[in-house]
Scaffold this motif. Structure first.
Motif, PDB file in Angstrom:
ATOM      1  N   GLU A 107       1.360 119.232   8.215  1.00 10.97           N
ATOM      2  CA  GLU A 107       1.754 119.490   9.604  1.00 10.97           C
ATOM      3  C   GLU A 107       3.027 118.717   9.917  1.00 10.97           C
ATOM      4  OE1 GLU A 107       0.630 121.403  12.047  1.00 10.97           O
ATOM      5  OE2 GLU A 107      -0.892 122.315  10.763  1.00 10.97           O
ATOM      6  N   ARG A 163     -10.175 123.523  14.612  1.00  8.75           N
ATOM      7  CA  ARG A 163      -9.205 124.002  15.606  1.00  8.75           C
ATOM      8  C   ARG A 163      -8.135 124.863  14.952  1.00  8.75           C
ATOM      9  NH1 ARG A 163     -10.060 118.748  17.781  1.00  8.75           N
ATOM     10  NH2 ARG A 163      -8.236 117.925  16.684  1.00  8.75           N
ATOM     11  N   ARG A 164      -7.719 124.483  13.762  1.00 10.41           N
ATOM     12  CA  ARG A 164      -6.714 125.270  13.034  1.00 10.41           C
ATOM     13  C   ARG A 164      -7.239 126.675  12.769  1.00 10.41           C
ATOM     14  NH1 ARG A 164      -2.910 125.669   8.885  1.00 10.41           N
ATOM     15  NH2 ARG A 164      -3.650 126.777   7.041  1.00 10.41           N
ATOM     16  N   GLU A 191      -9.648 128.296  14.318  1.00 10.28           N
ATOM     17  CA  GLU A 191      -9.831 129.037  15.569  1.00 10.28           C
ATOM     18  C   GLU A 191      -8.500 129.546  16.099  1.00 10.28           C
ATOM     19  OE1 GLU A 191     -11.822 126.057  17.819  1.00 10.28           O
ATOM     20  OE2 GLU A 191     -13.837 126.739  17.223  1.00 10.28           O
ATOM     21  N   ARG A 192      -7.455 128.725  15.976  1.00 14.58           N
ATOM     22  CA  ARG A 192      -6.133 129.141  16.452  1.00 14.58           C
ATOM     23  C   ARG A 192      -5.635 130.361  15.676  1.00 14.58           C
ATOM     24  NH1 ARG A 192      -3.643 124.997  15.055  1.00 14.58           N
ATOM     25  NH2 ARG A 192      -2.378 125.782  13.311  1.00 14.58           N
ATOM     26  N   LEU A 193      -5.800 130.348  14.358  1.00 11.01           N
ATOM     27  CA  LEU A 193      -5.334 131.451  13.531  1.00 11.01           C
ATOM     28  C   LEU A 193      -6.164 132.710  13.750  1.00 11.01           C
ATOM     29  CD1 LEU A 193      -4.639 129.485  10.223  1.00 11.01           C
ATOM     30  CD2 LEU A 193      -2.936 130.475  11.776  1.00 11.01           C
ATOM     31  N   GLU A 238      -7.730 133.505  16.518  1.00  8.59           N
ATOM     32  CA  GLU A 238      -7.525 134.017  17.874  1.00  8.59           C
ATOM     33  C   GLU A 238      -6.152 134.650  18.062  1.00  8.59           C
ATOM     34  OE1 GLU A 238      -8.364 130.604  20.203  1.00  8.59           O
ATOM     35  OE2 GLU A 238     -10.549 130.731  19.889  1.00  8.59           O
ATOM     36  N   ASP A 239      -5.267 134.473  17.090  1.00  3.15           N
ATOM     37  CA  ASP A 239      -3.934 135.090  17.140  1.00  3.15           C
ATOM     38  C   ASP A 239      -4.051 136.523  16.626  1.00  3.15           C
ATOM     39  OD1 ASP A 239      -1.318 135.868  17.021  1.00  3.15           O
ATOM     40  OD2 ASP A 239      -0.624 134.189  15.794  1.00  3.15           O
ATOM     41  N   THR A 242     -10.220 118.879  13.397  1.00  5.80           N
ATOM     42  CA  THR A 242      -8.848 119.387  13.336  1.00  5.80           C
ATOM     43  C   THR A 242      -8.770 120.656  12.501  1.00  5.80           C
ATOM     44  OG1 THR A 242      -8.425 117.853  11.493  1.00  5.80           O
ATOM     45  CG2 THR A 242      -7.771 117.138  13.705  1.00  5.80           C
TER      46      THR A 242
END
Length: 313
Positions: free
Chosen positions: A305, A175-176, A178-180, A182-183, A172
């Motif tokens: 979260e 993923r957090r 990677e999300r930040l 990729e933004d 988790t």
């Protein structure tokens, strides 16, 4: 090779003619150099550093050139704090040279003493802003690393990918990150001169203000958020507000709405780099320490979260 304080004191006397050594004791040093504080007969204090490897010697030479460039900005009033000024050098038998300079006045910063208001917290914000306002040529001309915003984001992504391959990063949390990363909207910033290794021991204070900064081996042109991350993570929250207020008032760059987001992320990614350091050096204690902190961070992020409300049938 590890040199004793006595050996380093002898190097100091060779580097600074007329230096009358009265005492010497170990100083904090990195893994790639030896360091000692030398006290002269007049109770003056000097710092001597000797690199252990050729790579450390090259890094020291780059730092020497950088310090000379920074000193020009100190004397010109553009930097509100002192930097070390080399007083002499001594050749090392295996090649390279040791550097000696007077120890800067002041005591290491203690984050827990920071409070809100116009005092030390504001001084810290202004000091960081002044550093980030320097022309990038100060770093570029010394051959130190220079990144643009896109390249720096890719560098961080590569670190996360390498950390993921160890199998020690909670899914988790991965993923957090990677999300930040990729933004791309978060990563539109103007690269600046950053210290790159700000810690309490590298910031010196006196009379309620920042008076000196040391430890310039990681200086580069990169994301200003890197120099703010340790403060946002570890300083008292009310002091953080004063630091940021003073920092933003001093900066001429006002179009970076995600500065704090990247600073907090940089603090988290420092744990990934600590993990990688342990893996690369085969230090199981470091790996286990990093794994424990990553698990704590993962649990903290899960708690923060928002929980989705159930949808009524």
């Amino acid at each position: 090779m590890t040199r004793s304080p006595l050996v380093l004191a002898a190097l100091a006397t060779a580097a600074v003619p007329g230096l009358d050594v009265w005492d010497a004791h170990p100083a904090g040093s990195g893994s790639d150099d030896d360091a000692a504080v030398v006290v002269d007969a007049r109770r003056g204090r000097w710092l001597v550093r000797a690199p252990r490897t050729a790579a450390a010697g090259a890094a020291l030479e780059a730092e020497v050139a950088l310090l000379a460039a920074l000193e020009d900005h100190v004397e010109g009033g553009r930097l509100p704090f002192a930097v070390a000024r080399p007083a002499g050098f001594a050749a090392l038998p295996e090649g390279g040279r040791a550097m000696v300079h007077r120890q800067l006045p002041g005591a290491p910063l203690r984050l827990e003493t920071l409070t809100a208001g116009p005092g030390l917290a504001a001084s810290l914000g202004r000091a960081l802003a002044a550093l980030h306002e320097l022309p990038t040529a100060v770093v570029e001309q010394q051959g130190l690393p220079v990144y643009d915003a896109a390249g720096y984001r890719e560098r961080r992504l590569a670190e996360v990918d390498e950390a993921a391959r160890t199998g020690h990063v909670p899914p988790t949390l991965l993923r957090r990150w990677e999300r930040l990363l990729e933004d791309v909207s978060l990563w539109r910033f103007r690269p600046v001169v950053v210290h790159g290794d700000l810690t309490e021991e590298h910031v010196l204070v006196q009379d309620g203000a920042v008076c000196g900064v040391v430890g310039w081996t990681e200086t580069k042109v990169a994301d200003p958020a890197d120099d703010l991350s340790w403060l946002l993570v570890a300083a008292p929250p009310d002091a953080v507000d004063s630091i940021l207020e003073a920092y933003l008032l001093r900066r001429t760059e006002l179009g970076d709405p995600h500065l704090q987001d990247r600073a907090l992320l940089a603090g988290e990614l420092a744990l990934a780099r600590w993990l990688l350091h342990g893996v690369r050096t085969g230090d199981d204690a470091v790996v286990q320490d990093a794994v424990a902190m990553l698990r704590d961070l993962d649990a903290s992020c899960r708690e923060s979260e928002p929980v989705a409300e159930p949808v009524a049938g």
